[in-house]
Design an enzyme around this catalytic site. Structure first.
Site, PDB file in Angstrom:
ATOM      1  N   SER A 427       0.813  -1.210   0.000  1.00  0.00           N
ATOM      2  CA  SER A 427       0.000   0.000   0.000  1.00  0.00           C
ATOM      3  C   SER A 427       0.843   1.256   0.000  1.00  0.00           C
ATOM      4  CB  SER A 427      -0.984   0.026   1.169  1.00  0.00           C
ATOM      5  OG  SER A 427      -0.466  -0.621   2.284  1.00  0.00           O
ATOM      6  N   HIS A 448      -3.661  -3.468  -5.439  1.00  0.00           N
ATOM      7  CA  HIS A 448      -3.847  -2.996  -4.069  1.00  0.00           C
ATOM      8  C   HIS A 448      -5.284  -3.235  -3.612  1.00  0.00           C
ATOM      9  CE1 HIS A 448      -4.015   0.433  -0.977  1.00  0.00           C
ATOM     10  NE2 HIS A 448      -3.447  -0.601  -0.430  1.00  0.00           N
ATOM     11  N   GLU A 460      -6.935  -1.150  -6.535  1.00  0.00           N
ATOM     12  CA  GLU A 460      -6.145  -0.228  -7.354  1.00  0.00           C
ATOM     13  C   GLU A 460      -5.150  -1.063  -8.166  1.00  0.00           C
ATOM     14  OE1 GLU A 460      -5.982   3.891  -4.764  1.00  0.00           O
ATOM     15  OE2 GLU A 460      -4.826   2.199  -4.014  1.00  0.00           O
ATOM     16  N   ASN A 498      -4.883   6.330  -0.717  1.00  0.00           N
ATOM     17  CA  ASN A 498      -4.090   6.755   0.435  1.00  0.00           C
ATOM     18  C   ASN A 498      -3.491   8.144   0.235  1.00  0.00           C
ATOM     19  OD1 ASN A 498      -4.758   4.454   1.723  1.00  0.00           O
ATOM     20  ND2 ASN A 498      -2.776   3.434   1.484  1.00  0.00           N
TER      21      ASN A 498
END
Ligand SMILES: NC(=O)c1ccc[n+]([C@@H]2O[C@H](COP(=O)([O-])OP(=O)(O)OC[C@H]3O[C@@H](n4cnc5c(N)ncnc54)[C@H](O)[C@@H]3O)[C@@H](O)[C@H]2O)c1
Length: 592
Positions: A427, A448, A460, A498
């Site tokens: 991540s 991800h 992702e 993120n």
């Protein structure tokens, strides 16, 4: 007992003013709605009509009630009609001079004890208030869009606001069935100060073509459970209003992250203001409509998986939460799945975790008992990486440490057959740094997944500078078969979710540290004002403060943005061992 208001006024009947008029009239108040000319009066009335028509169509408002609402509103182009109003809320465009003119005028026509409120999102309430001779009777009353739906109202008191005026404003808001949060006069107050850095960042991701419009929005909806994506939200707020808010925030904070992304200015100049003009980041079927229609940026419907490599046999490496969830997801989707854990004990633990999770899914009628048996039959555990020698795809989800992942990929490079796709579910590390440990970086892609992998729909798909197009196509095809929603992006720290989420959380910590508002008020503002499923401090305690600090540090190191520097309070809490729920204490204390 403080004062009850029955006659109120609203100046400016645009996106916000019309909504505020509706809220007041629905609550039984007599409302005078003022616009600048007859044409704008008609448009303002049209907003209230459209919004209440929608409520009637959906069965949320009886036609007689709608009629009664209109019976209580007087639409006018004469500001002098406000002379009997006991409270006036101003909602004209976000321009200081304009607001000051309106307030000077309001002072001259209203009674001395009329409560005057501005709905400004970012301008200084103090500067607006001193345009009148009675700044002590001026407050901020910041409603959220759409005002009839969102319950938060930030009530802003300045250094000159009379305590009584603030109390009256607060009680009035409560009487509307809304939730007030009282704060001081700082650009963006709570919610926008936290929201706009994030929206601006999303706009620049789009501008730099880091990810597509739909992908950015889908990522935040599906990855964080937000009610809408950032670009769709900018369209709803209005790009002109958004530009002004960011510009004011930047002037106050001098934080580059608040400097409006250049694309916003270009779009405003071109008249692409969002929903209100029918075009912004998206195109709508007509002005003021929420219905998006396809345009030149809409992803084409050609087969995105063209050239995908066939995948039947899958390997998953790791035995933690993510690896276990991912193995289950593959097995449930019918893939022949081999997972590799270190040692027989861990192999058994993963299997029983998957069994428990499948049992739960059967109990909740999410899958049939037969499907659960089939999933288990698809799943084989092993402690030997060599058992991956016949796999078409291997997904790694071991500990988040570059050296460990690099060593694993170097080994996989020797074991896994040529033509297989290797994926990392990191991540925060750079995918290319992991890929470079192999002699076949074109075959490596980031996949991800989000926690819990069985539940979260988003994946992702991260392509590096070396990822081959057919490898990305393979990843997308696999996600589709897994029933996941894939978004694509390139290999930058934080990917989409993120990178947008953690700086916002960090900003919330900084706001707390600056004693601008309490953790409870900040959480309330984001939940009630923006419809977020959790406030930033609730979320940080769930994610883990150490994890948040690690991700924020990675973002800071990659982008060297001073505004991304981890908040000292976050660092201190981590140092003290207050890591969140898992430690029994983070921003809040939990019963163990
Ligand atoms: N859009 C949002 O999501 C949002 C949310 C909360 C607060 N706000 C704030 O609310 C205020 C209004 O924003 P908006 O998005 O509704 O803007 P808008 O452009 O949709 O509406 C502004 C309205 O004010 C009218 N107007 C201009 N000058 C006027 C005057 N002298 N007298 C009467 N009416 C006049 C305009 O004709 C227009 O209809 C701004 O301060 C904004 O920052 C906006």
């Amino acid at each position: 007992m403080s004062r009850r208001f029955s006659k109120v006024g609203v100046v400016g009947l645009g996106t916000m003013g019309a909504g505020i008029v509706e809220v007041f009239a629905r609550n039984g108040l007599e409302v005078v709605g003022v616009e600048r000319d007859d044409e704008s009066v008609l448009r303002g009335r049209g907003h209230v009509q459209a919004s209440t028509d929608r409520a009637v169509r959906r069965g949320k408002l009886a036609p007689e009630e709608q009629e009664a609402i209109f019976g209580r509103i007087r639409f006018t182009a004469e500001i002098d009609d406000l002379k009997d109003a006991e409270l006036v809320v101003e909602a004209v465009p976000e321009k200081l001079e304009l607001k000051r003119e309106v307030f000077a005028r309001l002072e001259s026509i209203t009674q001395p004890d009329t409560l005057l409120a501005t709905n400004t999102s970012s301008l200084s309430v103090t500067e607006i208030s001193v345009a009148t001779g009675r700044p002590s009777r001026v407050v901020g009353m910041h409603f959220f869009n759409p005002a009839p739906v969102l319950r938060l109202v930030e009530v802003i008191g300045t250094v000159v606001t009379d305590h009584k005026a603030l109390e009256e404003a607060k009680e009035f808001v409560v009487g509307l069935g809304k939730v007030p949060v009282v704060v001081g006069d700082k650009a963006g107050f709570i919610a926008n100060a936290l929201l706009f850095g994030y929206l601006n960042h999303a706009a620049s991701m789009f501008e730099t073509r880091y990810a597509g419009r739909e992908d950015i929005d889908d990522a935040m909806r599906l990855g964080c459970g937000l009610p809408m994506g950032p670009l769709a939200l900018l369209d709803l707020i209005g790009l002109d209003t958004s530009y002004e808010i960011l510009d004011t925030m930047y002037r106050q904070s001098r934080d580059r992250l608040h400097a409006p992304s250049p694309i916003l200015k270009q779009m405003v100049t071109a008249g692409l203001l969002g929903r209100k003009t029918g075009r912004g980041f998206y195109t709508y079927d007509r002005p003021d409509s929420p219905v998006v229609v396809p345009d030149a940026h809409t992803p084409t419907v050609t087969d995105p998986h063209e050239g995908a490599r066939p995948v039947r046999k899958v390997g998953v490496v790791g035995s933690g939460t993510m690896a276990t969830g991912i193995a289950e997801v593959f097995a449930r989707a019918g893939y022949d799945t081999v997972y590799v854990a270190r040692g027989d004990e861990k192999v058994a633990r993963v299997r029983s975790a998957v069994e428990r999770s499948l049992d739960k899914a059967v109990m909740r009628d999410k899958i049939t008992a037969h499907a659960s048996d089939e999933a288990l039959a698809n799943l084989t555990g092993t402690s030997r990486l060599d058992d991956l020698a016949d796999r078409d795809l291997v997904v790694e989800a071991v500990v988040e440490e570059l050296s460990v992942k690099q060593a694993l990929f170097a080994t996989l490079d020797e074991i896994v057959p040529a033509g297989a796709v290797l994926a990392t579910t990191t991540s925060s590390l750079s995918v290319i740094e992991v890929a470079a440990a192999t002699g076949r970086s074109a075959d490596i892609v980031g996949l991800h997944f989000f926690n819990p992998a069985q539940v979260m729909q988003l994946v992702e798909v991260v392509s590096t500078v070396n990822t081959a197009p057919d490898v990305e196509a393979t990843a997308l095809a696999v996600c589709e078969r897994l029933g996941k929603h894939a978004v694509t992006c390139t290999d930058r720290a934080g990917f989409i979710v993120n990178a947008l989420l953690f700086p916002y959380l960090n900003d919330a910590v900084r706001m707390l540290q600056a004693n601008y508002a309490s953790a409870d008020d900040i959480d309330t503002a984001m939940k009630v004002g923006c419809g977020y499923p959790m406030g930033p401090f609730e979320l940080l305690d769930v994610v883990g403060l150490d994890v948040a600090l690690a991700i924020q540090t990675t973002l800071y190191r990659e982008f060297r943005e001073p505004g991304f520097a981890p908040a000292p309070l976050l660092e201190h809490l981590v140092t003290a061992g207050y890591l969140g729920r898992k430690a029994g204490r983070g921003f809040r204390v939990y019963e163990q």
